[in-house]
Design an enzyme around this catalytic site. Structure first.
Site, PDB file in Angstrom:
ATOM      1  N   HIS A  71       5.911 -25.453  23.567  1.00 16.09           N
ATOM      2  CA  HIS A  71       5.853 -24.211  22.786  1.00 16.09           C
ATOM      3  C   HIS A  71       4.576 -24.148  21.962  1.00 16.09           C
ATOM      4  O   HIS A  71       4.045 -25.177  21.522  1.00 16.09           O
ATOM      5  CB  HIS A  71       7.096 -24.024  21.911  1.00 16.09           C
ATOM      6  CG  HIS A  71       7.332 -25.096  20.901  1.00 16.09           C
ATOM      7  ND1 HIS A  71       6.726 -25.081  19.665  1.00 16.09           N
ATOM      8  CD2 HIS A  71       8.126 -26.203  20.929  1.00 16.09           C
ATOM      9  CE1 HIS A  71       7.143 -26.135  18.971  1.00 16.09           C
ATOM     10  NE2 HIS A  71       7.991 -26.842  19.718  1.00 16.09           N
ATOM     11  N   ASP A 118       4.256 -22.188  19.147  1.00 12.48           N
ATOM     12  CA  ASP A 118       4.458 -21.876  17.732  1.00 12.48           C
ATOM     13  C   ASP A 118       4.732 -23.133  16.913  1.00 12.48           C
ATOM     14  O   ASP A 118       5.066 -24.195  17.439  1.00 12.48           O
ATOM     15  CB  ASP A 118       5.578 -20.853  17.535  1.00 12.48           C
ATOM     16  CG  ASP A 118       6.917 -21.318  18.067  1.00 12.48           C
ATOM     17  OD1 ASP A 118       6.954 -22.034  19.099  1.00 12.48           O
ATOM     18  OD2 ASP A 118       7.944 -20.965  17.452  1.00 12.48           O
ATOM     19  N   ASP A 173       4.454 -31.458  16.507  1.00 16.45           N
ATOM     20  CA  ASP A 173       5.426 -30.470  17.026  1.00 16.45           C
ATOM     21  C   ASP A 173       4.753 -29.123  17.186  1.00 16.45           C
ATOM     22  O   ASP A 173       4.871 -28.264  16.342  1.00 16.45           O
ATOM     23  CB  ASP A 173       6.623 -30.408  16.078  1.00 16.45           C
ATOM     24  CG  ASP A 173       7.783 -29.619  16.638  1.00 16.45           C
ATOM     25  OD1 ASP A 173       7.761 -29.283  17.827  1.00 16.45           O
ATOM     26  OD2 ASP A 173       8.709 -29.325  15.858  1.00 16.45           O
ATOM     27  N   GLU A 222       9.802 -20.838  19.558  1.00 24.20           N
ATOM     28  CA  GLU A 222      10.762 -21.924  19.743  1.00 24.20           C
ATOM     29  C   GLU A 222      11.390 -22.321  18.416  1.00 24.20           C
ATOM     30  O   GLU A 222      12.521 -22.779  18.361  1.00 24.20           O
ATOM     31  CB  GLU A 222      10.064 -23.155  20.353  1.00 24.20           C
ATOM     32  CG  GLU A 222      11.034 -24.232  20.852  1.00 24.20           C
ATOM     33  CD  GLU A 222      11.385 -25.302  19.815  1.00 24.20           C
ATOM     34  OE1 GLU A 222      12.299 -26.094  20.083  1.00 24.20           O
ATOM     35  OE2 GLU A 222      10.763 -25.349  18.743  1.00 24.20           O
TER      36      GLU A 222
END
Lengths: 377, 377
Positions: B78, B80, B110, B145
């Site tokens: 992802h 975002d 992340d 996400e």
């Protein structure tokens, strides 16, 4: 520049019927912190009665006869009310409204009906042409009863001029439906904090769930069987309850704190310390350490004092079977001063603070008759 | 009037070292709902690679080789991030900052490290002069996400163009410290309401305490022993926890409502319905009726799928001992589409969303080497 003259107090007519006088009192807005206009109006009337000595302390007005009798009794009531309701259609407003023989308005039961009874008795006893009576009487009209205990006008007088409250017996004219209610339960509140260790709830084993820590105490409270304790012939029902609980920060986090508030209502066979000790034992039985506990409120109970000769005379005069008082009232303050006290007033206490607070004219009149019979024969 | 030309995307340099590319990606702010500039930058690079077919759906970019191989694998990540920290001194900022060989910045673990690995592999496989490989590869770079499940760009593609996600095996480059994490636990949330009857706490017997009603369930949760369940050789630890509780309105009122939120994390041996059934049984054992329960969240578990030949090849190529994944990730979405999926990415998942999110350059490089070994030999 011209000076503004001080405002003239609203004039109360004490010659009105006691129910009508209740309406006059409701019409003077006196939510806690705004008692001054009503205290002014009451003070003016009391000062006009030649047999009374009047003292003003803040917005509390005390009037006393000085007949040098062996016995002195107190008639006490508070001038303030809780705020006006904001919901549409509520009838506990200012000014009050008559609906037939029922008077709606803020303070109708809590407690301008009782204050009206106090004032009519002051006129009957304090006027120049009043008959002789065989007791001295003290009237107390006080401010800030409906807010934090520290603000109470009655508490202020007890601290600053306790001699004004010296007496053998006190009647608090809080609403009791015209029944003598003796003493009152005490009330204490405890905030209990359970700590845990936060963790992602997907890895719960890395944390300690603080809400789960509260389970044993909640279980103990749910199982707890409150006692009913007889004190001087009246049965006081106790209660131990979780009144608030909060814990958790998010749906995916093991909570690291949970706070429970517990309220103990205890009979007047116990001191405050004994009440705390009892709660401490219940908590310890559920694994709660006293270090987790913060006492957030503590008000003593009051014994009914119905064995005192002045109380016996009072009960005989007004009639009926005395009941225990469950809610906390200022009789506990008199009790702490060594003055046995009871609640006796017009109206239904369950209507106090409601959006439709009201009192029947007849209830106020019957209360006045009972107290008149006691004091004036 | 002059028309404003469309903004030129920031140019990414895919020839940079993969750790340097991670830094380039961090420097393009892409908190959920603001992914467009990053999606634009990624799209431009992918379209420049002649062996890839690129599709843009919203802010999700899908690139596919069309080598007509028997096997197709997905590399998904992802774009975002969660919002930037607001506390002073936090280092999970945009742009990122190097401290020696450690890169601090929002998204460092992340999951811009994983996205950088995806992009370098796209360049190695999609460029004109790239070597032949024996699998087709699909890259998915998706938006949203980190917010509500319904908003997920991966979910949008699954609904609108599921053929783009067809594959034999998927690798989600979420941070796993470079270890293969198979499948994931499912998660369901339940809001349980306990009703009571309000009363003044001085007359508790006139009410029913809603907080006390919650005692039996809280006790059952505190006593509950979560299972550890082996699925295809991986041990999944479950959890059943009260994550939030609230009840009570005032210190002198018996509460008439108490609401508890319970989170069940369950192993991939269970369907959603089986998970609900288990919770229903635990609740029934504590006297809670299913009518008191509202399901507020329900996400399926995913089986690890490590018995699939493509997964076996993958594990053999990247090495190490596979572990179970406890948190819920989008491997569950692939699982629902019938695509076995694992998590495998650089960085420590425990640093995700923290104020000091960071990744070591070496971790990103090692992850790239492992996947390169798998895909390019």
């Amino acid at each position: 520049m011209t000076a503004t003259p001080p405002p003239t107090p609203v004039t109360l007519n004490l010659d009105d019927d006691v129910a009508g006088l209740t309406g006059q009192l409701i019409d003077i807005y006196s939510v806690s912190d705004s008692e001054t206009p009503l205290a002014d109006a009451v003070e003016v009337q009391l000062r006009s009665l030649p047999k009374l000595t009047v003292t003003r302390i803040g917005d509390t007005v005390v009037a006393r006869t000085e007949f040098k009798r062996d016995t002195r009794v107190v008639l006490a009531g508070h001038l303030d009310t809780v705020p006006l309701p904001t919901v549409e259609g509520a009838r506990a407003q200012v000014p009050g409204v008559w609906d037939g023989e029922t008077l709606y308005g803020r303070g109708a039961v809590d407690m301008k009906g009782g204050v009206a009874v106090q004032l009519v008795l002051a006129r009957l006893i304090g006027a120049a042409e009043s008959p002789e009576i065989d007791r001295d009487v003290t009237w107390v009209f006080y401010d800030h009863e409906e807010v934090a205990s520290e603000a109470s006008g009655l508490g202020r007088v007890a601290r600053e001029a306790p001699e004004l409250l010296e007496a053998d017996f006190a009647v608090l004219l809080e609403p009791t439906n015209g029944v003598v209610e003796g003493g009152c339960n005490g009330t204490c509140r405890y905030e209990i904090t359970f700590d845990g260790v936060a963790a992602h709830s997907g890895r719960a084993w890395k944390g300690v769930n603080a809400i789960h820590q509260a389970a044993a105490l909640l279980d103990a409270l749910a199982q707890y069987e409150p006692a009913t304790i007889s004190v001087q012939g009246l049965d006081y029902r106790e209660g131990l309850n979780a009144v608030r609980i909060r814990g958790g920060v998010a749906g995916n986090v093991i909570p690291d704190t949970c706070v429970m508030e517990v309220n103990y209502r205890f009979a007047p066979d116990k001191t405050l310390d004994e009440a705390h000790q009892h709660v401490r034992e219940v908590l310890a039985g559920a694994g709660v350490d006293w270090d987790q506990v913060r006492i957030t409120d503590a008000s003593s109970a009051a014994r009914p004092g119905l064995d005192h000769p002045a109380a016996v005379e009072f009960v005989n005069a007004v009639g009926g079977e005395p009941l225990p008082k469950y809610g906390w009232t200022d009789v506990a303050r008199f009790s702490e001063l060594g003055v046995p006290a009871v609640n006796f007033g017009p109206g239904d206490a369950l209507l106090a603070h409601t959006d439709h607070e009201h009192v029947d004219a007849e209830a106020v009149r019957v209360c006045l008759q009972a107290l008149r019979r006691w004091l004036l024969g």
